[in-house]
Design a protein around this motif. Structure first.
Motif, short mmCIF file in Angstrom:
data_model
loop_
_atom_site.label_atom_id
_atom_site.label_comp_id
_atom_site.label_asym_id
_atom_site.label_seq_id
_atom_site.Cartn_x
_atom_site.Cartn_y
_atom_site.Cartn_z
N ALA A 1 16.91 0.10 11.70
CA ALA A 1 18.26 -0.38 11.39
C ALA A 1 18.47 -0.55 9.88
CB ALA A 1 18.48 -1.71 12.08
N ILE A 2 19.69 -0.26 9.45
CA ILE A 2 20.12 -0.63 8.10
C ILE A 2 20.93 -1.90 8.30
CG2 ILE A 2 21.42 0.08 6.04
CD1 ILE A 2 19.06 1.98 6.71
N HIS A 3 20.37 -3.04 7.91
CA HIS A 3 21.00 -4.32 8.26
C HIS A 3 22.23 -4.62 7.40
CE1 HIS A 3 17.81 -5.24 11.04
NE2 HIS A 3 16.90 -5.02 10.10
N GLU A 4 22.05 -4.49 6.10
CA GLU A 4 23.14 -4.93 5.24
C GLU A 4 23.02 -4.26 3.87
OE1 GLU A 4 23.09 -9.15 4.80
OE2 GLU A 4 24.95 -9.16 3.61
N VAL A 5 24.13 -3.68 3.40
CA VAL A 5 24.12 -3.09 2.05
C VAL A 5 24.91 -4.02 1.14
CG1 VAL A 5 24.60 -1.04 0.66
CG2 VAL A 5 24.23 -0.80 3.14
N GLY A 6 24.24 -4.56 0.13
CA GLY A 6 24.92 -5.44 -0.83
C GLY A 6 25.17 -4.69 -2.13
N ASN A 7 25.58 -5.41 -3.16
CA ASN A 7 25.88 -4.76 -4.45
C ASN A 7 24.64 -4.33 -5.20
OD1 ASN A 7 28.56 -5.06 -4.06
ND2 ASN A 7 28.65 -7.07 -5.08
N ASP A 8 23.54 -5.03 -4.96
CA ASP A 8 22.33 -4.68 -5.70
C ASP A 8 21.10 -4.62 -4.79
OD1 ASP A 8 22.00 -7.30 -5.06
OD2 ASP A 8 21.51 -7.99 -7.10
N ARG A 9 21.33 -4.65 -3.47
CA ARG A 9 20.19 -4.64 -2.55
C ARG A 9 20.61 -4.15 -1.17
NH1 ARG A 9 18.28 -10.39 -3.36
NH2 ARG A 9 18.97 -9.80 -5.44
N VAL A 10 19.62 -3.66 -0.43
CA VAL A 10 19.88 -3.27 0.95
C VAL A 10 18.74 -3.82 1.80
CG1 VAL A 10 18.75 -1.01 0.61
CG2 VAL A 10 20.31 -1.32 2.52
N SER A 11 19.11 -4.32 2.97
CA SER A 11 18.10 -4.85 3.88
C SER A 11 17.95 -3.85 5.03
CB SER A 11 18.57 -6.22 4.38
OG SER A 11 17.80 -6.59 5.49
N VAL A 12 16.72 -3.38 5.25
CA VAL A 12 16.50 -2.33 6.26
C VAL A 12 15.30 -2.66 7.13
CG1 VAL A 12 17.38 -0.58 4.64
CG2 VAL A 12 14.90 -0.90 4.84
N GLY A 13 15.22 -2.01 8.29
CA GLY A 13 14.05 -2.16 9.13
C GLY A 13 12.86 -1.43 8.49
N GLY A 14 11.66 -1.93 8.77
CA GLY A 14 10.46 -1.33 8.17
C GLY A 14 10.22 0.10 8.61
N GLY A 15 10.87 0.51 9.71
CA GLY A 15 10.67 1.88 10.18
C GLY A 15 11.76 2.84 9.73
N ALA A 16 12.74 2.35 8.95
CA ALA A 16 13.81 3.24 8.46
C ALA A 16 13.21 4.28 7.53
CB ALA A 16 14.87 2.42 7.73
N THR A 17 13.77 5.47 7.52
CA THR A 17 13.31 6.47 6.55
C THR A 17 14.11 6.28 5.26
OG1 THR A 17 14.95 8.08 7.26
CG2 THR A 17 12.78 8.16 8.35
N TRP A 18 13.55 6.81 4.18
CA TRP A 18 14.27 6.75 2.91
C TRP A 18 15.55 7.58 2.99
CZ3 TRP A 18 13.33 3.07 -0.49
CH2 TRP A 18 12.09 2.42 -0.42
N ARG A 19 15.54 8.62 3.81
CA ARG A 19 16.76 9.41 4.02
C ARG A 19 17.87 8.53 4.62
NH1 ARG A 19 17.58 14.62 4.22
NH2 ARG A 19 15.38 15.18 4.38
N ALA A 20 17.49 7.70 5.61
CA ALA A 20 18.48 6.83 6.25
C ALA A 20 18.97 5.75 5.28
CB ALA A 20 17.87 6.19 7.50
N VAL A 21 18.06 5.25 4.45
CA VAL A 21 18.46 4.25 3.45
C VAL A 21 19.51 4.86 2.52
CG1 VAL A 21 17.66 2.84 1.51
CG2 VAL A 21 16.22 3.06 3.55
N LEU A 22 19.23 6.06 2.05
CA LEU A 22 20.18 6.73 1.14
C LEU A 22 21.52 6.99 1.79
CD1 LEU A 22 18.20 9.50 -0.74
CD2 LEU A 22 19.69 7.77 -1.76
#
Ligand SMILES: Cc1cc2nc3c(=O)[nH]c(=O)nc-3n(C[C@H](O)[C@H](O)[C@H](O)COP(=O)(O)OP(=O)(O)OC[C@H]3O[C@@H](n4cnc5c(N)ncnc54)[C@H](O)[C@@H]3O)c2cc1C
Length: 475
Positions: free
Chosen positions: A117-138
């Motif tokens: 899961a991508i939990h929350e995208v803030g202005n200077d941070r993003v909270s993600v699940g430990g199994g997210a890929t960097w592709r999904a984060v981007l």
């Protein structure tokens, strides 16, 4: 190579383990083997066989089962059960280890994909699940004009999987490793306790998890630093006559910070080694940087320089064409006995020249290459990331892509890896622990050196029964 052979365990052999048989007889529910969980523990052949492999294709260890769940509580339940029943647990992100590091013989693999899961995208941070890929984060941050400051060359690696080794990219010289850009983590420890850690809160755990080879806990959530994303990239593929000029220009570029990302490579060609530099300058709007100014005074073969402008997202995904090619010709599933090292500036010329004299194109394989990329040591702050003492350090990676799936050839290359590692070590270099050759507990102690007590004490405190991540054989 005895240790390697010992590690190569055939699926059928492991399938005879008692726990597995009982689970299979139970229709795959596993109720009689593991405690009840909210998710599922799969004991079927398909799930276990998939978790007994990795990208390296040189080590196979058959787990008893695979946990699929997005619940910290389930991970804790399985960890406590493992401690009570003398089993081991290994989290698995995207399985891109090259030496069985996310595998576990007769234990339970925790598939981290449900934690994507991508939990929350803030202005200077993003909270993600430990199994997210960097592709999904981007994919979640780019629409907001934001990006993690450091990305691995390949985006289909998991956040947890790279944070526990470091995570190096083209911008490491400015921003350090990915593990230097994590602000907070939720970690299920080897005692089955979920702890939130950061530099200010539970710092012992925070420092032992980053680049700590998954020895003390499972990262279920990570808060990652974000910076403004560029829109476009002006990319220069420069060619050099020899190693000396490639190194000299890397030193110059890192000192002057002319580019945002700089990555060197040495590529085998029929006429010998070719020396290359991939330099990228980020920009926004319609005005690309001035090529002449950016390249002024460099020693590359200017006629061969190929500047190109591309969207930032395409630049980050630059390995996709190679992956497609290797999948289509079968090399993606061949053994990958990669070797990743760090060499200090004071020894880089002699160490690399010496290895180039010994290496043949067959040692790297078709489409294989050597990465030789400079970064400033001071940019890296994760205490367990071991680097040479020099102020300037090079990632020196043998990206071996054998043209054959021969196990004997993989053994030969892993034996060579050990010899190169010893020579690099003697020259003050260090290992990036995503390499394919056996490391004993004593080797790991030597590797961590003065940082070993940090990891050992954290292991004692957070995973006293040594339940977690046995694939490194560090404890
Ligand atoms: C094609 C390719 C390109 C690569 N490019 C780069 C690069 O540019 N830079 C770089 O630094 N590295 C690179 N690597 C190496 C890569 O970063 C490491 O192998 C990384 O560990 C892979 O993560 P994963 O999730 O795919 O692997 P996995 O094999 O699933 O996991 C790796 C290790 O992390 C542990 N782990 C996984 N998830 C967690 C978690 N949530 N909590 C705790 N431990 C966990 C596993 O148990 C295992 O020990 C590359 C590898 C490949 C195959």
């Amino acid at each position: 190579m005895d240790a390697i052979r010992r590690a190569i365990l055939i699926a059928g052999l492991a399938a005879s383990a008692g726990g597995v048989r009982r689970a299979a007889a139970d229709g795959g529910s596993g109720k009689d083997v593991t405690p009840a969980v909210d998710g599922t523990v799969r004991f079927d052949e398909e799930a276990r066989t998939a978790a007994a492999q990795d990208f390296g294709h040189v080590v196979q260890r058959m787990p008893a089962g695979v946990l699929h769940s997005a619940s910290d509580r389930d991970i804790a339940t399985i960890i406590r059960w493992a401690a009570d029943s003398a089993r081991k647990i290994a989290p698995r992100g995207q399985g891109h280890s090259v030496f069985g590091r996310s595998q576990v013989q007769d234990g339970i693999v925790i598939d981290m994909a449900p934690f994507s899961a991508i939990h929350e995208v803030g202005n200077d941070r993003v909270s993600v699940g430990g199994g997210a890929t960097w592709r999904a984060v981007l994919a979640a941050t780019l629409p907001r004009g934001l990006t993690p400051p450091v990305l691995t060359d390949y985006l289909d690696l998991s956040v947890g999987g790279t944070l526990v080794v470091g995570g190096i990219g083209g911008t490491t010289s400015r921003h350090g490793m990915q593990s230097d850009n994590v602000l907070e983590m939720d970690v299920v420890t080897g005692q089955g306790e979920t702890i939130t850690c950061s530099p200010a809160s539970n710092p012992e755990l925070f420092h032992a998890v980053r680049a700590g080879l998954g020895q003390v806990g499972v990262i279920t959530r990570a808060t990652l630093r974000l910076v403004a994303a560029p829109q476009k990239v002006r990319r220069y593929m420069l060619t050099y006559p020899d190693l000396k000029t490639l190194l000299a220009d890397q030193r110059r570029l890192v000192a002057e910070e002319r580019f945002d990302a700089v990555q060197g490579a040495i590529v085998p060609t029929p006429s010998g080694w070719t020396f290359r530099l991939d330099a990228a300058r980020y920009f926004a709007g319609d005005h690309p940087p001035d090529d002449k100014m950016l390249l002024a005074g460099l020693s590359d073969d200017r006629a061969a320089a190929k500047p190109a402008t591309l969207p930032y997202a395409d630049y980050l995904d630059r390995l996709v064409a190679l992956e497609k090619l290797l999948r289509s010709n079968g090399q993606w599933s061949h053994p990958h006995p990669w070797l990743m090292l760090f060499v200090g500036d004071s020894h880089v010329q002699s160490v690399v020249a010496g290895e180039l004299d010994r290496l043949t194109p067959a040692d790297l394989g078709t489409f294989g290459q050597i990465v030789l990329s400079i970064f400033r040591r001071a940019a890296v702050t994760s205490p367990l990331l071991r680097l040479p003492d020099d102020g300037l350090v090079y990632a020196f990676n043998l990206v071996r892509l054998p043209a054959t799936d021969s196990a004997a050839e993989a053994d030969r290359l892993m034996t060579a890896n050990r010899a190169i590692y010893e020579r690099v070590l003697a020259a003050g270099g260090t290992l990036y622990p995503v390499s394919a050759f056996p490391m004993s507990a004593e080797d790991w102690r030597r590797h961590f050196g003065p940082a070993w007590p940090l990891l050992r004490e954290a292991k004692q405190r957070f995973d006293p029964d040594h339940v977690l991540t046995p694939g490194y054989e560090a404890f």
